[in-house]
Scaffold this motif. Structure first.
Motif, PDB file in Angstrom:
ATOM      1  N   GLN A  95      23.081   7.552  26.392  1.00 28.19           N
ATOM      2  CA  GLN A  95      22.761   8.589  27.451  1.00 28.19           C
ATOM      3  C   GLN A  95      21.357   8.029  28.060  1.00 28.19           C
ATOM      4  O   GLN A  95      21.176   7.980  29.234  1.00 28.19           O
ATOM      5  CB  GLN A  95      22.292   9.875  26.830  1.00 28.19           C
ATOM      6  N   ASP A 103      20.864   7.813  31.907  1.00 32.16           N
ATOM      7  CA  ASP A 103      19.897   8.266  32.748  1.00 32.16           C
ATOM      8  C   ASP A 103      19.209   7.509  33.574  1.00 32.16           C
ATOM      9  O   ASP A 103      18.695   7.619  34.514  1.00 32.16           O
ATOM     10  CB  ASP A 103      19.035   9.046  31.701  1.00 32.16           C
ATOM     11  N   HIS A 111      25.687  12.921  35.115  1.00 31.77           N
ATOM     12  CA  HIS A 111      25.014  13.238  36.301  1.00 31.77           C
ATOM     13  C   HIS A 111      26.003  13.516  37.511  1.00 31.77           C
ATOM     14  O   HIS A 111      25.914  13.137  38.571  1.00 31.77           O
ATOM     15  CB  HIS A 111      24.134  12.178  36.648  1.00 31.77           C
TER      16      HIS A 111
END
Length: 199
Positions: free
Chosen positions: A88, A92, A114
């Motif tokens: 993750q 990100d 996202h």
């Protein structure tokens, strides 16, 4: 020499110096290196991992995410375990894509993309770009070669090697988007800070 795939000990023999001196040069140069360039827009990103060894041959992983169109590395992480949080963090920090593709490893199902869409690849149909990128890593970094006795002594040394490679590799891939028929080499994209370096 290092960017072209020669290992530290061989460079040391070639230059008549200790291999640790070469390693120190690489670490010093990487500490001054700008961030690797990234494509302006990413439609499809592919994710995968490859394993290597560190220290007393303890297995660790390099997670990677690659842009399908340019083959640029959008992000990477050196991790001891392929946890959801580690992957993750990579997603990100990477440029955001409209679609994400991966194998069926369980952690990928639970990530937040996202607002992007995630799809599991059937075989290597949708992960061929990241597989090719990982093959480039094993080709250019002696410490990652499967049949080699070379391996990293510490995570930081591996991270330095990856950062230097990705910087040059991404520059090459973006340049090839404009001049696809020119045969560029990684060493052509050494940052000016490195221009007079023997490595």
């Amino acid at each position: 020499l290092y960017v072209d795939g020669m290992n530290l000990r061989r460079i040391g023999r070639q230059l008549g110096i200790h291999h640790q001196t070469v390693a120190n040069w690489v670490k010093a140069y990487v500490s001054q290196l700008p961030e690797a360039p990234m494509p302006e827009q990413v439609k499809a990103a592919e994710m995968d991992e490859l394993f290597t060894f560190i220290g007393d041959k303890k297995q660790d992983y390099i997670t990677t995410i690659v842009d399908r169109q340019t083959r640029c590395f959008l992000g990477w992480k050196v991790v001891w375990e392929r946890t959801q949080q580690a992957i993750q963090d990579m997603v990100d920090e990477a440029p955001k894509a409209k679609c994400y593709y991966s194998d069926a490893f369980d952690a990928y199902y639970r990530l937040w993309y996202h607002m992007g869409r995630h799809q599991v690849s059937q075989g290597k149909t949708d992960t061929y770009s990241v597989e090719a990128g990982n093959a480039e890593l094993r080709h250019y970094l002696a410490r990652l070669a499967r049949s080699s006795r070379c391996f990293s002594r510490c995570p930081y040394a591996l991270e330095c090697a990856l950062r230097l490679f990705v910087y040059c590799f991404n520059h090459r891939q973006l340049k090839k988007q404009h001049y696809p028929y020119y045969d560029y080499h990684l060493i052509e994209f050494i940052h000016p800070y490195f221009s007079h370096s023997p490595i």
